[in-house]
Design an enzyme around this catalytic site. Structure first.
Site, PDB file in Angstrom:
ATOM      1  N   ASP A  35     -74.451  26.209  26.757  1.00 14.00           N
ATOM      2  CA  ASP A  35     -75.814  25.257  26.265  1.00 14.00           C
ATOM      3  C   ASP A  35     -77.170  26.378  26.860  1.00 14.00           C
ATOM      4  OD1 ASP A  35     -73.839  23.473  25.473  1.00 14.00           O
ATOM      5  OD2 ASP A  35     -73.138  23.134  27.796  1.00 14.00           O
ATOM      6  N   LYS A  57     -77.847  21.611  24.075  1.00 13.08           N
ATOM      7  CA  LYS A  57     -78.811  20.548  24.276  1.00 13.08           C
ATOM      8  C   LYS A  57     -80.271  20.357  25.283  1.00 13.08           C
ATOM      9  CE  LYS A  57     -74.891  18.077  22.530  1.00 13.08           C
ATOM     10  NZ  LYS A  57     -73.781  16.871  23.747  1.00 13.08           N
ATOM     11  N   MET A 170     -80.732  14.439  35.348  1.00 12.72           N
ATOM     12  CA  MET A 170     -81.116  14.129  35.003  1.00 12.72           C
ATOM     13  C   MET A 170     -82.322  12.998  34.798  1.00 12.72           C
ATOM     14  SD  MET A 170     -77.887  14.790  31.926  1.00 12.72           S
ATOM     15  CE  MET A 170     -77.008  14.280  33.128  1.00 12.72           C
TER      16      MET A 170
END
Length: 252
Positions: A35, A57, A170
């Site tokens: 990742d 991502k 996030m």
């Protein structure tokens, strides 16, 4: 060759914070799917023959849709053997690791999980902020700031009325909305820390309150990837004004 998937949590960013068991899995990999938030230094543990595939991502950029990534895992496992899925933090803490495991199992692929150190607890600790402290905080909530439809989680509004330490992952794009919810709950003076690129040489820290942290973020130019910590434990940080003195007095 036996199709195998090992989910490995790489930790919060510092390559030395991966587990020994995670390193051993990398050393036995035929393919490593890694990742965006994984330190590329960890890829050096993979054998020379292993394929190293970036599948990261980041907000506003996605190399693979999750459904395509699930299929990619299966295709590599069936073709090459042992796939190590290397994910930042811990694979089961907002990492979608469970979805990948279940999909692989549907194709008869043997799976295993090697937990990682979650950024939700390690990044505040490394920055000098304990999530709990006797006489200050009895519990902590770990929440996602962004749901699958890109909106703010409804749990944030519920958590705003708690005295627990809040750790929001996030959530930077929703910071004004988060602070508004806490202000409405009467927590405008609650300390807040924003920790960007935690555990890495590029770490940045912003300290303020619910009512001031948006201005702090703009002034310090803080952005993703970052963790939001909200609660009285933030006062324990050495740079928080008069924090340690006040807490010491609270203990009596």
């Amino acid at each position: 060759m036996k199709p195998t998937l090992t989910l490995v949590g790489a930790g919060p960013g510092d390559p030395e914070l991966i587990t020994l068991k995670g390193i051993k899995a990398l050393q036995q990999a035929d393919v490593v799917l890694y990742d965006a938030l994984v330190s590329t230094e960890l890829l050096s543990y993979a054998p020379a023959h292993a394929q190293l595939v970036y599948v990261g991502k980041r907000r506003g950029r996605c190399e693979f849709a999750q459904s395509d990534l699930n299929q990619l895992i299966v295709d590599y496992a069936l073709t090459y053997g042992h796939v190590v899925r290397l994910k930042g933090g811990d694979s089961f803490v907002f990492g979608r690791g469970y979805e990948e495991i279940v999909f692989a199992q549907e194709f008869g692929i043997q799976t295993s999980v090697i937990p990682g150190i979650s950024s939700s607890i390690s990044v505040p600790a490394l920055a000098g902020i304990p999530l709990t402290c006797r006489g200050v905080s009895e519990s902590f909530w770990v929440l996602t700031g962004t749901t699958r439809n890109h909106s703010l989680s409804n749990d944030v509004a519920k958590a705003a009325h708690s005295t627990a330490t809040l750790v929001i992952l996030m959530g930077m794009q929703h910071l004004p909305q988060i602070t508004a919810l806490l202000s409405e709950a009467g927590r405008g003076n609650t300390p807040v820390a924003i920790i960007q690129n935690g555990s890495t040489p590029y770490q940045k820290l912003g300290l303020g309150t619910v009512d001031t942290i948006v201005e702090v973020v703009e002034k310090e130019q803080l952005t993703n990837p970052a963790i939001i910590v909200i609660g009285e434990v933030v006062r324990l940080h050495p740079a928080y004004p008069n924090g340690r003195l006040e807490v010491t007095m609270a203990f009596g």
